[in-house]
Design a protein around this motif. Structure first.
Motif, PDB file in Angstrom:
ATOM      1  N   TYR A  12       0.839  -1.202   0.000  1.00 25.24           N
ATOM      2  CA  TYR A  12       0.000   0.000   0.000  1.00 25.24           C
ATOM      3  C   TYR A  12       0.873   1.251   0.000  1.00 25.24           C
ATOM      4  N   ALA A  41      -9.577   6.033   2.164  1.00 28.23           N
ATOM      5  CA  ALA A  41     -10.112   4.713   2.458  1.00 28.23           C
ATOM      6  C   ALA A  41      -9.754   4.322   3.884  1.00 28.23           C
ATOM      7  N   PHE A  43      -8.797   1.319   6.527  1.00 24.84           N
ATOM      8  CA  PHE A  43      -8.176   0.002   6.607  1.00 24.84           C
ATOM      9  C   PHE A  43      -8.124  -0.427   8.068  1.00 24.84           C
ATOM     10  N   GLU A  53      -6.332  -5.075   6.224  1.00 24.67           N
ATOM     11  CA  GLU A  53      -7.584  -5.370   5.541  1.00 24.67           C
ATOM     12  C   GLU A  53      -8.268  -4.071   5.130  1.00 24.67           C
ATOM     13  N   PHE A  54      -8.630  -3.968   3.845  1.00 27.37           N
ATOM     14  CA  PHE A  54      -9.399  -2.838   3.359  1.00 27.37           C
ATOM     15  C   PHE A  54     -10.800  -2.934   3.933  1.00 27.37           C
ATOM     16  N   GLN A  55     -11.361  -1.813   4.433  1.00 24.77           N
ATOM     17  CA  GLN A  55     -12.707  -1.794   4.971  1.00 24.77           C
ATOM     18  C   GLN A  55     -13.676  -1.172   3.976  1.00 24.77           C
ATOM     19  N   TYR A  56     -13.472   0.111   3.634  1.00 28.46           N
ATOM     20  CA  TYR A  56     -14.310   0.783   2.647  1.00 28.46           C
ATOM     21  C   TYR A  56     -13.731   2.143   2.285  1.00 28.46           C
ATOM     22  N   VAL A  57     -14.215   2.689   1.161  1.00 25.69           N
ATOM     23  CA  VAL A  57     -13.827   4.028   0.725  1.00 25.69           C
ATOM     24  C   VAL A  57     -14.656   5.027   1.521  1.00 25.69           C
TER      25      VAL A  57
END
Length: 72
Positions: A12, A41, A43, A53-57
């Motif tokens: 990232y 975003a 994380f 871990e990506f959570q959301y934009v």
């Protein structure tokens, strides 16, 4: 610094806007990052699991509320 190293190891890139402990743990964090286009975003970074871990934009429907802040 461990969190930033974990993000870099995971590939990232971007600006780190905000860090916040996940409630109930001292090894997990929520991290807000923005890219070159200014898109932010959320994380979840776990130092225990050595994972990001990506959570959301973050947009009009998804916001990041800082500790102690209340939504109007």
């Amino acid at each position: 610094m461990q969190i930033i190293a974990l993000f870099r190891k995971s590939g990232y890139k971007g600006e780190y806007e905000d860090f916040q402990h996940v409630s109930g743990t001292d090894r997990d964090f929520f991290v807000v990052m923005s890219n070159e286009q200014g898109i932010k975003a959320l994380f979840r970074a776990s130092l225990m699991l050595n994972a990001v871990e990506f959570q959301y934009v973050l947009d009009d429907k998804h916001v990041f509320v800082e500790n102690g802040a209340e939504e109007a």
